[in-house]
Write a protein that holds these residues in place. Structure first.
Motif, PDB file in Angstrom:
ATOM      1  N   TYR C  44       0.820  -1.199   0.000  1.00  0.00           N
ATOM      2  CA  TYR C  44       0.000   0.000   0.000  1.00  0.00           C
ATOM      3  C   TYR C  44       0.863   1.262   0.000  1.00  0.00           C
ATOM      4  CZ  TYR C  44      -3.821  -3.157   1.121  1.00  0.00           C
ATOM      5  OH  TYR C  44      -4.734  -4.174   1.081  1.00  0.00           O
ATOM      6  N   SER C  45       2.166   1.081   0.166  1.00  0.00           N
ATOM      7  CA  SER C  45       3.066   2.229   0.132  1.00  0.00           C
ATOM      8  C   SER C  45       4.324   1.785  -0.580  1.00  0.00           C
ATOM      9  CB  SER C  45       3.414   2.656   1.556  1.00  0.00           C
ATOM     10  OG  SER C  45       4.213   1.668   2.164  1.00  0.00           O
ATOM     11  N   GLY C  46       5.180   2.727  -0.884  1.00  0.00           N
ATOM     12  CA  GLY C  46       6.448   2.373  -1.488  1.00  0.00           C
ATOM     13  C   GLY C  46       6.369   2.316  -3.004  1.00  0.00           C
ATOM     14  N   PRO C  47       7.435   1.812  -3.647  1.00  0.00           N
ATOM     15  CA  PRO C  47       7.547   1.906  -5.107  1.00  0.00           C
ATOM     16  C   PRO C  47       6.457   1.167  -5.869  1.00  0.00           C
ATOM     17  CG  PRO C  47       9.250   0.478  -4.193  1.00  0.00           C
ATOM     18  CD  PRO C  47       8.584   1.129  -3.043  1.00  0.00           C
ATOM     19  N   SER C  49       3.286   0.904  -4.926  1.00  0.00           N
ATOM     20  CA  SER C  49       1.999   1.212  -4.310  1.00  0.00           C
ATOM     21  C   SER C  49       0.846   1.236  -5.297  1.00  0.00           C
ATOM     22  CB  SER C  49       2.071   2.549  -3.582  1.00  0.00           C
ATOM     23  OG  SER C  49       2.803   3.480  -4.343  1.00  0.00           O
ATOM     24  N   ALA C  50       1.174   1.350  -6.600  1.00  0.00           N
ATOM     25  CA  ALA C  50       0.086   1.333  -7.579  1.00  0.00           C
ATOM     26  C   ALA C  50      -0.715   0.041  -7.486  1.00  0.00           C
ATOM     27  CB  ALA C  50       0.656   1.492  -8.979  1.00  0.00           C
ATOM     28  N   TYR C  85       6.340  -3.479  -0.281  1.00  0.00           N
ATOM     29  CA  TYR C  85       7.129  -4.208  -1.274  1.00  0.00           C
ATOM     30  C   TYR C  85       8.521  -4.528  -0.741  1.00  0.00           C
ATOM     31  CZ  TYR C  85       7.723  -5.900  -6.032  1.00  0.00           C
ATOM     32  OH  TYR C  85       7.868  -6.706  -7.122  1.00  0.00           O
ATOM     33  N   PRO C 238       2.866   0.117 -16.373  1.00  0.00           N
ATOM     34  CA  PRO C 238       2.035   1.157 -16.987  1.00  0.00           C
ATOM     35  C   PRO C 238       2.707   2.501 -17.258  1.00  0.00           C
ATOM     36  CG  PRO C 238       0.725  -0.022 -15.414  1.00  0.00           C
ATOM     37  CD  PRO C 238       2.096  -0.645 -15.384  1.00  0.00           C
ATOM     38  N   LYS C 239       3.364   3.084 -16.242  1.00  0.00           N
ATOM     39  CA  LYS C 239       3.914   4.429 -16.457  1.00  0.00           C
ATOM     40  C   LYS C 239       4.927   4.426 -17.600  1.00  0.00           C
ATOM     41  CE  LYS C 239       7.164   7.140 -13.941  1.00  0.00           C
ATOM     42  NZ  LYS C 239       7.462   8.124 -12.916  1.00  0.00           N
ATOM     43  N   ASP C 319      -8.375   1.290 -14.038  1.00  0.00           N
ATOM     44  CA  ASP C 319      -7.172   0.571 -13.629  1.00  0.00           C
ATOM     45  C   ASP C 319      -7.398  -0.931 -13.753  1.00  0.00           C
ATOM     46  OD1 ASP C 319      -4.907  -0.420 -12.395  1.00  0.00           O
ATOM     47  OD2 ASP C 319      -4.955   1.047 -10.784  1.00  0.00           O
TER      48      ASP C 319
END
Lengths: 335, 288, 403
Positions: C44-47, C49-50, C85, C238-239, C319
């Protein structure tokens, strides 16, 4: 150390030794991690708190120690306890070698150099040509050691006691180092490098050595951490680990040995508390905790504890002398 | 040869990104002698505010100006509310406060706007598209240079700029001369945050808007600012372009993409070891 | 005599009745008459998090199930923790779930390193590590790790399918590859290379990687164009997928563009890149893409949309991770229904390994979920699709891993 403090410490240690039998294995695992962080934080505190060299990349030394342990145990079947001295030695050399060119860098620039180290190490660990050793992105899995000689403790408890023993040894050595001549030289270099040099302190040697010793402590912690978690991978050692260690020493208390322990508790448990408070934005809560801690305790938890202790002592001495105010003797920051 | 030029141009484009954020970092440093680790997240947050304005139907220019204003106010508020109370604390404590700000802003952005990437529009016309450099990349380099020029003029030729420089360099003497040091600091933060907002709005169309967009960029911007000299805005911009080109050329021709970050950083540190104050920084001589 | 008879009869009666009672309900830690405790870790956080939205979708789905009575009368208690992660954190949270929260099993734990870190632990503790949210190939190993099972088509399969297609349609291709420098990227690349075979691998003229911390991949795209490649295998998230698709168009490079499934969503990737710039990209799919026009009136997607609007309104319908989480949750629902009142960990694994021809309506038509005692890869089929500017056109037949 005063008699009272010594007794207090022994009581704490006895309590620490009893805990594994009172708590669940999961908690024992968490406490083992606290001890690991405490060693790492003591290492970083030596460099940044006592010697004034800011390191934003100590996670790299933690990673090197962890990978040393993992590679030795996995590839060469070295017993877990033997990996600690090797991890320590490798990091001592690595830290010293890094400290040499870093001599030219001050403050911000040193921070950048260490930041660069912290950021690039995961990339190195993933590097193709080193994959055979490091396991690349898949990482290395290690087995947890069982208690030797058939002692009636399980693996988690045994590892806790082993880590506790290593922690005690490292802290005693560290304390003697920091309170002796070398420690005074380190602090002198931090506070006024020119004056220190004028007084005959070999600044260059001490600074590099401090880097080396600091890296050694963090490397040993990394090795213990790898054994506890039983897994190493480049993703475990990103820049956030380095920042977490820095947070640990600031919140725990700079230039303080007990600060390392306080800081370790903070970085291990507060993120979990923040997660429990808010599922939506737990790191926002953690950030708020950080800011509040820094406001309320600019000297870290150790500083606050000491101030509280001094207040208590003042109160008790006031009541003894019937209200007449006594000047408080200035103490070193190091309890 | 063509490949090299292509990479250099691409490097200048990415370099422009680093340069714009490096400028904001230098701005804060000039005003407060601190490096603000939360600068990237502040810029990102302002960009999300811009996105909200655009989503609500505002045109690009009004949204841009409103966001710059918001950025300014955000900077001032943060200085007064968050930084002021820890002014007297040791430097490392302030660094921890910055880290706290960083995670708060990142987490809030993720919570409010989710982590899915969002496209962000560019004000520069697509009509000028060509294979070498997109119109936006050219335009954002121009914007960075304009901001740099404005900053230079502000600091050199305006009384306010002079007052700010004095307040940062010597707060005690500045107070004696009648400069409101506290407000100079707040102003410095406000300006830096506004510059960051502009940087964010220039960066987002290229890298796409998401809460983690500034992470890698902050590192390069930090390196660029130090390489150029932390107290030289022009140096920071130059450093940004240099880092961008270096990173691309190293990755394409020298060491491959897997190690280019490490090698780029090693090179930067090498330069710093030789010239510890950066390429264009002022060498500080401390008297004993 | 009579006095002793009554106790004997009583004991005999109890002994006869007991097995009958015991045969009805069986529980391991974490299951009871009223609830089933399910554990999960997500970033839910960090690199990464997506991907945390997957955990949120699953939470919402179980909430919906609970509102209509749960499964077989039991409520689902879904306990999910953030691991950022970071593998050490995953280990800590997994231990917490198993040892402190005492869940029945772990479900959809996300990330290859995260799952690798707890792989041995879960199997040593004999707690199911079910339907892990990663496409790594190693989760299909029932002999050595009988308590771990994957869910999605694995990355190597995807790479192999692209390789097969290239060999079939363009045997003299010059292939350029862009991949994310981590376990997922390298796994797809391995599949591609294995699929090409020793001879085919010579077709790869350039491989370039990128890190998640890189701001853009523009430099890498330029390198690939410069290598003269006319086929581009794009293994990005994705990005970076959006950046790559856009840059390929902008520099005037026109390769045959294979875009991996993770980075192929219309709403989160092709639209930001520019729909007109994405014409011609080829990908593999197994889930329906909500943002794809062809499913605009599909009853399954309408049901999904209604679910999201009611139970997860903050979630982004564009998404693709959300359809993923929804489908995974429904797969678990099937397993739990099959388990009935026998909620032991062993039975959970047994039921998970006995799914036959499950065709959930958010999977592409023709794709079914199948597992067996030797097949721990639930979804192995995918279909190739080509983007025509407004939607993906499926082509060819449904392909399976063994082709």
């Amino acid at each position: 150390m005063s008699r009272r403090a010594l007794v207090g410490l022994l009581v704490l240690l006895a309590l620490a030794a009893l805990l594994p039998f009172l708590l669940s294995n999961y908690r024992v695992f968490q406490l083992t991690l606290v001890l690991v962080y405490a060693i790492a934080l003591l290492g970083l505190n030596m460099l940044t708190g006592y010697n004034g060299q800011v390191s934003l990349g100590h996670g790299a030394f933690y990673a090197i120690g962890a990978y040393c342990a993992a590679i030795l145990m996995d590839r060469w079947g070295v017993p877990y306890w033997a990996t600690l001295p090797v991890a320590g030695a490798v990091c001592l050399v690595a830290g010293f070698l890094f400290g040499l060119p870093a001599l030219r860098l001050e403050g911000l620039y040193l921070a950048l150099a260490t930041f660069a180290l912290g950021v690039s190490l995961p990339q190195l660990l993933k590097y193709n040509h080193l994959e055979e050793w490091t396991g690349g992105v898949q990482g290395i899995v290690i087995l947890k050691p069982e208690a030797p000689f058939g002692l009636p403790v399980n693996a988690d408890q045994w590892l806790y006691f082993f880590t506790l023993a290593v922690t005690i040894v490292m802290f005693i050595v560290g304390r003697n180092l920091l309170r002796g001549r070398i420690g005074r030289a380190m602090v002198a270099i931090r506070d006024n490098p020119v004056a220190a040099q004028a007084m005959g302190v070999n600044t260059a040697l001490y600074k590099s050595l401090t880097f080396g010793v600091s890296a050694m402590y963090t490397g040993v912690a990394g090795a213990l951490g790898a054994i506890a978690v039983q897994f190493v991978a480049p993703d475990s050692f990103n820049i956030f680990l380095s920042l977490t260690l820095l947070i640990g020493i600031v919140v725990g208390g700079l230039a303080s040995i007990s600060g390392a322990v306080f800081g370790a508790f903070f970085i291990q448990f507060v993120p979990n508390i923040a997660d429990a408070i808010s599922k939506a934005a737990p790191w926002a809560i953690f950030g708020v905790f950080l800011i509040v801690f820094v406001y309320l305790m600019p000297g870290g938890i150790a500083g606050a504890v000491q101030m509280a202790g001094a207040k208590l002592m003042r109160k008790s001495s006031q009541s003894e002398t019937g209200g007449a105010k006594q000047p408080v003797t200035p103490k070193e920051v190091v309890p | 040869m063509e490949a090299l030029m292509h990479q250099v141009l691409a490097g200048l484009a990415t370099g422009g990104i680093y340069a714009s954020l490096a400028l904001a970092l230098v701005m804060i440093y000039q005003a407060t002698h601190l490096v603000n680790f939360a600068q990237g997240e502040m810029a990102m947050f302002c960009t999300y505010i811009a996105w909200s304005f655009l989503n609500a139907g505002f045109g690009y220019l009004p949204a841009f100006l409103l966001t710059v204003a918001f950025g300014f106010v955000l900077g001032v508020v943060i200085e007064r509310v968050v930084i002021r109370p820890v002014e007297r604390a040791p430097v490392l404590s302030v660094v921890v406060v910055f880290i706290g700000l960083l995670v708060i802003l990142n987490s809030l952005a993720g919570w409010i706007y989710t982590y899915t990437i969002k496209p962000f529009p560019s004000p520069f016309p697509e009509a000028l598209a060509n294979p070498l450099m997109s119109p936006h990349e050219l335009g954002s380099i121009l914007v960075t240079l304009v901001v740099l020029t404005l900053l230079f003029l502000f600091f050199r030729f305006t009384p306010l700029g002079l007052a700010m420089r004095a307040a940062a360099q010597n707060p005690e003497s500045s107070r004696l001369v009648g400069i409101r040091v506290g407000w100079m600091l707040a102003l410095g933060w406000g300006l830096a945050s506004a510059i960051g907002a502009v940087a964010g709005m220039m960066i987002a169309p290229v890298v796409y808007l998401d809460p983690n967009m500034m992470g890698g960029i902050l590192l390069y911007a930090f390196a660029a600012a130090l390489l150029g000299g932390i107290d030289s805005p022009g140096g920071a911009v130059f450093g940004g372009f240099l880092v961008g080109v270096l990173e691309n050329v190293l990755g394409a021709f020298v060491i491959g993409n897997e190690l280019k970050l490490a090698v780029a950083l090693v090179l930067i540190i090498g330069v710093l070891v030789v010239r510890p104050s950066g390429l264009f920084g002022r060498v500080h001589v401390s008297r004993v | 005599m009579k006095r002793r008879l009554i106790p004997i009869v009583a004991v005999l009666a109890a002994a006869l009745a007991a097995p009958a009672a015991l045969a009805q309900k069986k529980y391991d830690t974490g299951a009871s008459d009223t609830e089933i405790k399910i554990g999960n870790t997500n970033p839910y956080s960090g690199p990464a998090s997506a991907y945390g939205t997957i955990g949120k979708t699953i939470t919402a789905y179980f909430k919906m199930l609970n509102e209509s009575g749960g499964i077989n009368g039991r409520k689902l208690n879904f306990i999910t923790y953030d691991d950022g992660y970071s593998p050490p954190k995953t280990v800590e949270m997994a231990r917490k779930l198993v040892e402190q929260d005492e869940v029945l099993f772990l479900f959809q734990t996300l990330g290859t390193p995260s799952n690798s870190a707890i792989h041995k632990y879960m199997n040593a503790k004999k707690v199911p590590q079910l339907f892990v949210a990663t496409g790594a190939t190693k989760w299909d190993d029932p002999k050595r790790f009988p308590w771990t099972m994957g869910w999605q088509p694995n990355y190597q399969t995807e790479g192999k399918i692209y390789a097969a297609h290239i060999l079939r349609t363009k045997p003299n291709a010059k292939i350029g590859v862009l991949f994310q420098n981590d376990d997922y990227g390298k796994d797809v690349l391995k599949g591609l290379k294995d699929g090409l075979g020793a001879k085919g691998q010579k077709l790869i003229v350039k491989e370039v990687s990128y890190e998640v911390s890189d701001p853009t991949v523009d430099s890498q795209i330029i390198q690939l164009q410069g290598s003269g490649a006319d086929v581009f295998v794009n293994i990005t998230t994705p990005k970076f997928a959006a950046q790559a698709v856009r840059k390929v168009y902008d520099i005037g490079w026109k390769p045959v563009h294979y875009l991996n499934n993770v980075g192929a969503s219309v709403g989160s990737v092709l639209k930001p890149a520019g729909l007109e710039k994405s014409v011609g990209v080829i990908t593999t799919q197994y889930l329906k893409d909500y943002t794809d026009k062809q499913w605009a009136n599909d009853p399954a997607m309408k049901k999904f949309e209604a679910f999201m609007k009611k139970y997860y309104p903050d979630g982004n319908l564009n998404d693709a991770s959300n359809v993923y989480g929804y489908t995974a949750a429904r797969t678990l629902e099937q397993v739990l229904r099959q388990a009935g009142d026998n909620l032991t960990r062993a039975n959970i694994m047994k039921q998970a390994a006995s799914i036959k021809g499950l065709a959930l309506d958010t999977l592409l038509p023709g794709i079914k979920i199948n597992t067996s005692a030797t097949d721990f890869a639930p979804i192995e089929s995918v279909q190739l699709a080509r983007f025509n500017g407004t939607q993906y056109e499926l082509f060819g037949e449904v392909l399976s891993a063994d082709q």
